[in-house]
Scaffold this motif. Sequence first.
Motif, PDB file in Angstrom:
ATOM      1  N   SER A 125       3.302  -3.908  -6.234  1.00 56.47           N
ATOM      2  CA  SER A 125       3.595  -3.334  -7.545  1.00 56.47           C
ATOM      3  C   SER A 125       4.430  -2.067  -7.379  1.00 56.47           C
ATOM      4  CB  SER A 125       2.300  -2.990  -8.269  1.00 56.47           C
ATOM      5  OG  SER A 125       1.655  -1.907  -7.627  1.00 56.47           O
ATOM      6  N   PRO A 126       5.224  -1.692  -8.411  1.00 57.63           N
ATOM      7  CA  PRO A 126       5.952  -0.421  -8.339  1.00 57.63           C
ATOM      8  C   PRO A 126       5.032   0.768  -8.089  1.00 57.63           C
ATOM      9  CG  PRO A 126       6.780  -1.761 -10.143  1.00 57.63           C
ATOM     10  CD  PRO A 126       5.561  -2.460  -9.622  1.00 57.63           C
TER      11      PRO A 126
ATOM     12  N   ALA B 273       2.715   5.024  -2.018  1.00 54.73           N
ATOM     13  CA  ALA B 273       2.960   5.033  -0.579  1.00 54.73           C
ATOM     14  C   ALA B 273       4.077   6.014  -0.228  1.00 54.73           C
ATOM     15  CB  ALA B 273       3.310   3.625  -0.103  1.00 54.73           C
ATOM     16  N   ARG B 274       5.132   5.983  -1.007  1.00 57.05           N
ATOM     17  CA  ARG B 274       6.273   6.885  -0.736  1.00 57.05           C
ATOM     18  C   ARG B 274       5.835   8.342  -0.820  1.00 57.05           C
ATOM     19  NH1 ARG B 274      10.286   5.213  -4.488  1.00 57.05           N
ATOM     20  NH2 ARG B 274      10.876   3.643  -2.934  1.00 57.05           N
TER      21      ARG B 274
ATOM     22  N   ALA C 187      -1.866  -1.092   7.302  1.00 55.28           N
ATOM     23  CA  ALA C 187      -2.552  -1.945   6.327  1.00 55.28           C
ATOM     24  C   ALA C 187      -1.608  -3.045   5.878  1.00 55.28           C
ATOM     25  CB  ALA C 187      -3.033  -1.134   5.121  1.00 55.28           C
ATOM     26  N   ALA C 188      -2.196  -4.053   5.248  1.00 51.51           N
ATOM     27  CA  ALA C 188      -1.427  -5.122   4.594  1.00 51.51           C
ATOM     28  C   ALA C 188      -2.086  -5.417   3.256  1.00 51.51           C
ATOM     29  CB  ALA C 188      -1.386  -6.386   5.458  1.00 51.51           C
ATOM     30  N   VAL C 189      -1.266  -5.643   2.242  1.00 47.00           N
ATOM     31  CA  VAL C 189      -1.745  -5.962   0.900  1.00 47.00           C
ATOM     32  C   VAL C 189      -1.119  -7.288   0.490  1.00 47.00           C
ATOM     33  CG1 VAL C 189      -1.769  -5.274  -1.518  1.00 47.00           C
ATOM     34  CG2 VAL C 189      -2.008  -3.538   0.270  1.00 47.00           C
TER      35      VAL C 189
ATOM     36  N   TRP D 119      -3.565   0.609  -4.390  1.00 45.82           N
ATOM     37  CA  TRP D 119      -3.468  -0.796  -4.797  1.00 45.82           C
ATOM     38  C   TRP D 119      -4.270  -1.108  -6.058  1.00 45.82           C
ATOM     39  CZ3 TRP D 119      -7.146  -4.955  -2.809  1.00 45.82           C
ATOM     40  CH2 TRP D 119      -6.725  -6.243  -3.149  1.00 45.82           C
ATOM     41  N   ALA D 120      -5.447  -0.533  -6.177  1.00 46.96           N
ATOM     42  CA  ALA D 120      -6.401  -0.961  -7.196  1.00 46.96           C
ATOM     43  C   ALA D 120      -6.220  -0.272  -8.534  1.00 46.96           C
ATOM     44  CB  ALA D 120      -7.830  -0.732  -6.709  1.00 46.96           C
TER      45      ALA D 120
END
Length: 264
Positions: A173-174, A180-181, A207-209, A262-263
């Motif tokens: 997602s944006p 993260a940036r 990590a991986a999503v 993420w959540a």
Amino acid sequence: MTATTRIPAPVDPGLLSRALEVAGRLANDAAEVIAATAGRAPGSAAKSDPFDWVTDTDRTLERHTRRVLAAEFPEVPVIGEEYGGEADPAGLRWIVDPVDGTANYVAGLPWCAYSLGLVDADGPVVGVIADPSRATIYAAARGRGVRANGAPVPTLSGTTGVVGGLVCAESPSPALVERARARHTGIRVLGSSALAITQVALGRAVAAVVDGYHEWDVAGAVCLALEAGAVVVDRAGRPEPLPAGGLLVGAPAVVEEVYSWWAT
């Protein structure tokens, strides 16, 4: 959320050894075929989605996998991307994706894999990922750690934070990208869920999503990640080895922070 994993039941050591040996042979077979045909994929065609490819290689490798597993483990059902299958979720089952990252394979982009996992009610028991472009077979079994071409892979104890690290993601997602940036963490979208999760097991990504997937996309690689010491959580932040609706795989020191990106 609690960044811990549940303790799975032990598995018969003889079964683990046999499963690793057979899965390794199948992965080597697949790696040779994929490496020889990448970018020249015969019989390639789109499924319902124009970007969702299937090739003769997918079909041939899955049929070969099914033949070998039926001979070696006749009592264990096989579920695969191309030919489906059914199994009791409380019992053992093999799960195969003959070419994960088929669009990359068709284009000749060196980022696709063969994925095979043996799964029980507690999650992956054995996982093998063939990475033909790097001439490497990654293998893991419950309680036995991870190996790359037979050499032990260190656990993730050295990962301490996200800053300067990479997160592999499929369809991020944006909001995830922006968060993260802001923490000086890179996002990489490379088109293979199996290889994305494998990078966490190898310590190359923190990590991986993966938001949308089928069990065959991730089962083998999740085994690698768990054996390397990674944590796997679902969208609610609960430890779950193969959750429906998306998963986050991360080193223990970072999974809570990446989950917050993420959540929410």
